[in-house]
Design a protein around this motif. Structure first.
Motif, PDB file in Angstrom:
ATOM      1  N   GLY A 191     128.104 196.629  89.793  1.00  0.00           N
ATOM      2  CA  GLY A 191     128.029 195.447  89.612  1.00  0.00           C
ATOM      3  C   GLY A 191     129.354 194.569  88.974  1.00  0.00           C
ATOM      4  O   GLY A 191     129.206 193.399  88.997  1.00  0.00           O
ATOM      5  N   VAL A 192     130.277 195.450  88.335  1.00  0.00           N
ATOM      6  CA  VAL A 192     131.493 194.648  87.999  1.00  0.00           C
ATOM      7  C   VAL A 192     132.113 193.794  89.195  1.00  0.00           C
ATOM      8  O   VAL A 192     132.716 192.747  88.657  1.00  0.00           O
ATOM      9  CB  VAL A 192     132.412 195.837  87.516  1.00  0.00           C
ATOM     10  N   GLN A 193     132.127 194.121  90.253  1.00  0.00           N
ATOM     11  CA  GLN A 193     132.541 193.495  91.416  1.00  0.00           C
ATOM     12  C   GLN A 193     131.774 191.999  91.887  1.00  0.00           C
ATOM     13  O   GLN A 193     132.416 191.282  92.635  1.00  0.00           O
ATOM     14  CB  GLN A 193     132.831 194.267  92.760  1.00  0.00           C
ATOM     15  N   SER A 194     130.625 192.002  91.059  1.00  0.00           N
ATOM     16  CA  SER A 194     129.806 190.636  91.477  1.00  0.00           C
ATOM     17  C   SER A 194     130.093 189.711  90.293  1.00  0.00           C
ATOM     18  O   SER A 194     129.680 189.862  89.167  1.00  0.00           O
ATOM     19  CB  SER A 194     128.411 190.976  91.634  1.00  0.00           C
ATOM     20  N   LYS A 195     130.567 188.564  90.638  1.00  0.00           N
ATOM     21  CA  LYS A 195     130.869 187.279  89.754  1.00  0.00           C
ATOM     22  C   LYS A 195     129.527 187.006  89.163  1.00  0.00           C
ATOM     23  O   LYS A 195     129.215 186.682  88.104  1.00  0.00           O
ATOM     24  CB  LYS A 195     131.722 186.373  90.120  1.00  0.00           C
ATOM     25  N   LYS A 202     146.808 192.650  86.431  1.00  0.00           N
ATOM     26  CA  LYS A 202     145.789 191.563  86.542  1.00  0.00           C
ATOM     27  C   LYS A 202     145.657 190.796  88.052  1.00  0.00           C
ATOM     28  O   LYS A 202     144.563 190.638  88.273  1.00  0.00           O
ATOM     29  CB  LYS A 202     146.249 190.637  85.467  1.00  0.00           C
ATOM     30  N   ASP A 203     146.956 190.547  88.282  1.00  0.00           N
ATOM     31  CA  ASP A 203     146.974 189.849  89.845  1.00  0.00           C
ATOM     32  C   ASP A 203     146.193 190.413  90.705  1.00  0.00           C
ATOM     33  O   ASP A 203     145.492 190.111  91.424  1.00  0.00           O
ATOM     34  CB  ASP A 203     148.344 189.589  89.958  1.00  0.00           C
ATOM     35  N   GLY A 204     146.568 191.802  90.924  1.00  0.00           N
ATOM     36  CA  GLY A 204     145.775 192.785  91.968  1.00  0.00           C
ATOM     37  C   GLY A 204     144.371 192.803  91.902  1.00  0.00           C
ATOM     38  O   GLY A 204     143.552 192.801  92.820  1.00  0.00           O
ATOM     39  N   TRP A 205     144.067 192.889  90.649  1.00  0.00           N
ATOM     40  CA  TRP A 205     142.318 193.232  90.208  1.00  0.00           C
ATOM     41  C   TRP A 205     141.820 192.007  90.672  1.00  0.00           C
ATOM     42  O   TRP A 205     140.681 191.923  91.217  1.00  0.00           O
ATOM     43  CB  TRP A 205     142.182 193.667  88.920  1.00  0.00           C
ATOM     44  N   GLU A 206     142.327 190.754  90.063  1.00  0.00           N
ATOM     45  CA  GLU A 206     141.528 189.502  90.370  1.00  0.00           C
ATOM     46  C   GLU A 206     141.500 189.318  92.051  1.00  0.00           C
ATOM     47  O   GLU A 206     140.536 188.732  92.583  1.00  0.00           O
ATOM     48  CB  GLU A 206     142.482 188.402  89.582  1.00  0.00           C
ATOM     49  N   LYS A 207     142.918 189.655  92.658  1.00  0.00           N
ATOM     50  CA  LYS A 207     142.958 189.468  94.105  1.00  0.00           C
ATOM     51  C   LYS A 207     141.569 190.099  94.704  1.00  0.00           C
ATOM     52  O   LYS A 207     140.859 189.699  95.780  1.00  0.00           O
ATOM     53  CB  LYS A 207     144.250 189.719  94.647  1.00  0.00           C
ATOM     54  N   LEU A 208     141.591 191.529  94.466  1.00  0.00           N
ATOM     55  CA  LEU A 208     140.484 192.241  95.126  1.00  0.00           C
ATOM     56  C   LEU A 208     139.026 191.661  94.938  1.00  0.00           C
ATOM     57  O   LEU A 208     138.260 191.755  95.864  1.00  0.00           O
ATOM     58  CB  LEU A 208     140.687 193.783  94.424  1.00  0.00           C
ATOM     59  N   LEU A 209     138.793 191.092  93.705  1.00  0.00           N
ATOM     60  CA  LEU A 209     137.362 190.568  93.435  1.00  0.00           C
ATOM     61  C   LEU A 209     137.319 189.422  94.181  1.00  0.00           C
ATOM     62  O   LEU A 209     136.228 189.163  94.648  1.00  0.00           O
ATOM     63  CB  LEU A 209     137.314 190.021  91.934  1.00  0.00           C
ATOM     64  N   ALA A 210     138.084 188.528  94.402  1.00  0.00           N
ATOM     65  CA  ALA A 210     137.988 187.286  95.088  1.00  0.00           C
ATOM     66  C   ALA A 210     137.901 187.661  96.498  1.00  0.00           C
ATOM     67  O   ALA A 210     137.196 186.896  97.153  1.00  0.00           O
ATOM     68  CB  ALA A 210     139.452 186.379  94.745  1.00  0.00           C
ATOM     69  N   ARG A 222     136.498 190.219  97.959  1.00  0.00           N
ATOM     70  CA  ARG A 222     135.129 190.537  98.379  1.00  0.00           C
ATOM     71  C   ARG A 222     134.444 189.685  98.381  1.00  0.00           C
ATOM     72  O   ARG A 222     133.079 189.684  99.253  1.00  0.00           O
ATOM     73  CB  ARG A 222     135.018 191.589  97.184  1.00  0.00           C
ATOM     74  N   GLU A 223     134.508 188.662  97.433  1.00  0.00           N
ATOM     75  CA  GLU A 223     133.433 187.475  97.422  1.00  0.00           C
ATOM     76  C   GLU A 223     133.454 186.830  98.893  1.00  0.00           C
ATOM     77  O   GLU A 223     132.444 186.263  99.543  1.00  0.00           O
ATOM     78  CB  GLU A 223     133.667 186.752  96.256  1.00  0.00           C
ATOM     79  N   VAL A 224     134.757 186.778  99.304  1.00  0.00           N
ATOM     80  CA  VAL A 224     134.933 185.888 100.560  1.00  0.00           C
ATOM     81  C   VAL A 224     134.438 186.728 101.879  1.00  0.00           C
ATOM     82  O   VAL A 224     133.755 186.054 102.612  1.00  0.00           O
ATOM     83  CB  VAL A 224     136.555 185.456 100.775  1.00  0.00           C
ATOM     84  N   LEU A 225     134.756 188.068 101.738  1.00  0.00           N
ATOM     85  CA  LEU A 225     134.382 188.961 102.675  1.00  0.00           C
ATOM     86  C   LEU A 225     132.636 189.062 102.880  1.00  0.00           C
ATOM     87  O   LEU A 225     132.316 189.240 103.948  1.00  0.00           O
ATOM     88  CB  LEU A 225     134.943 190.228 102.665  1.00  0.00           C
TER      89      LEU A 225
END
Length: 465
Positions: free
Chosen positions: A260-264, A338-346, A348-351
């Motif tokens: 669930g961490v990957q889901s905002k 930090k930048d790489g982690w936030e980019k991956l999260l964002a 995934r949401e778009v995809l």
């Protein structure tokens, strides 16, 4: 290598201006390490592999198995026969903790102990960045999510010292590991059957949870074990509303937050529950591999309302612990930054939205044996499902056909299937989280790290099965 007088000595070997320039780069790297140790957060930009290896080499030199002229007269001295294995573990062979506590400093392994503490801080920061700003403390446990949940349940029981609390309320989720964790911890699960909605979604029955607590008696119930990450058309449990029920009756809520961490949406819901004075979460547990793209083997226990509970979990761990899952996660978080982690999260949401949109378009424009089950889409934004309009035998072949075309992950769920998970506990309709789901269906997931090309390739395969 840097020590007092290094510049002067090195300047006798090569030109002084070259030494000075090189030391500026070295000092910059040393400053990065100092910032990491003092701030204990993800670096803004990820470290390079060379920078990470240099740091690990420094920490490894602090462990006794790497001391010059070391004399080991104990039964566990960090000896490693295979040089390949030794290199694989970056010469960190002592493990972490002591026999009585997971996070205790290991006297033979100062470097490994520092890595453990730093990793716990880094993963806590990563969880905050994912949307749960109120999380206060996290630890990495070198066990799978299910076994870690068992550790948490046992820790909660030991802290309460009420032996009559023998039951765990469990809103049905058709995954074996959670039931086994309850059983392993020595408790009896009370299964709460879900609600099947008209739109095809499946959710926990909050009214039944409260009714069962009243029926069994709160004094006999350890906690509710809720689930946030699940296969559609099941939707995540409403941990806030469940937490309100738990608060009302004075029992705990342990949350299986496996991926669930990957889901905002999920993380913000957990955050809201932690912040509330009328709801409660004892702890929430997440997998390292499913959220942070590391090899299988670790889990993270987090808490925001009672950070002392994390210490209790640490103290119940039996024996010296493996360093491997901690080291994998430490390296990965430093590499992401930090930048790489936030980019991956964002991304995934778009995809996820792209995946659903493409599926809708493909199914709308062609005659298909599949139909998108829309009811769970708003609340479950990791997994979604397609109903399969085929006889049972043909529906089962869909998953087989995808697998043999090198497509892994999709699960075909057949209506009416039954399964015995524990010797005394069987389910009808197993896999669909309810006794009587009206369709066969296939579940899909848009998990962190998925690439757009994988989605496009899957869509092409879907036409061939």
């Amino acid at each position: 290598m840097s020590f007092d007088g290094f510049e002067e000595i090195a300047s006798t070997l090569i030109q002084a201006n070259h030494v000075k320039q090189a030391l500026q780069a070295v000092n910059k790297q040393q400053k990065m390490y100092k910032t990491l140790l003092s701030q204990r957060q993800l670096p803004k930009e990820g470290f390079s592999d060379q920078q990470i290896e240099s740091l690990l080499s420094f920490f490894a030199s602090m462990d006794t198995n790497n001391y010059e002229n070391h004399i080991g007269i104990g039964e566990r001295e960090g000896r490693v026969f295979s040089k390949l294995v030794e290199k694989r573990h970056f010469y960190l062979s002592h493990g972490i903790g002591r026999s009585g506590e997971l996070t205790s400093n290991q006297p033979k392994a100062a470097g490994s102990s520092i890595i453990l503490q730093l990793c716990n801080y880094l993963v806590n920061h990563a969880i905050q960045l994912a949307g749960c700003k109120n999380v206060k403390k996290s630890i990495v446990v070198p066990m799978c999510t299910g076994m870690t949940l068992a550790l948490c349940l046992r820790s909660l029981a030991n802290s309460l010292e009420q032996p009559n609390k023998k039951y765990v309320i469990w809103p049905r989720i058709d995954q074996q590991s959670v039931l086994k964790s309850i059983d392993t911890a020595g408790f009896t699960p009370i299964v709460i059957e879900n609600v099947l909605n008209e739109d095809g979604s499946i959710e926990a029955n909050l009214q039944s949870i409260e009714s069962k607590i009243q029926q069994v008696g709160a004094e006999n119930i350890l906690c509710v074990l809720s689930t946030t990450s699940c296969f559609a058309p099941r939707v995540p449990d409403d941990v806030f509303e469940i937490g309100k029920i738990c608060f009302k009756y004075g029992i705990g809520q342990v949350v299986n937050n496996a991926y669930g961490v990957q889901s905002k949406i999920i993380m913000e819901r957990i955050n809201k529950t932690i912040a509330s004075s009328k709801s409660t979460i004892t702890c929430f547990v997440q997998s390292t591999d499913k959220n942070f793209m590391v090899p299988v083997g670790g889990a993270v226990v987090s808490s925001g309302s009672d950070i002392t509970f994390i210490d209790k979990v640490s103290k119940i761990y039996a024996g010296r612990a493996s360093m491997t899952p901690i080291l994998d996660l430490f390296i990965t978080l430093l590499s992401m930054g930090k930048d790489g982690w936030e980019k991956l999260l964002a991304e995934r949401e778009v995809l996820f939205q792209h995946f659903v949109s493409e599926i809708e378009s493909k199914l709308t424009n062609t005659q298909s044996k599949f139909s998108l089950i829309r009811g769970s889409l708003q609340r479950n934004q990791i997994s979604f499902a397609l109903s399969i309009d085929l006889p049972k035998e043909e529906a089962l072949k869909v998953g087989v056909s995808l697998f043999y075309r090198n497509c892994t992950g999709p699960r075909v769920v057949l209506k009416g299937s039954s399964k015995t998970v524990l010797p005394h506990l069987s389910f009808v309709g197993y896999g669909s989280h309810t006794d009587s789901y009206p369709h066969h269906y296939i579940t899909l997931a848009c998990a962190i790290g998925i690439e757009k090309e994988e989605i496009e390739s899957f869509l092409t395969l879907l036409n061939k099965v």
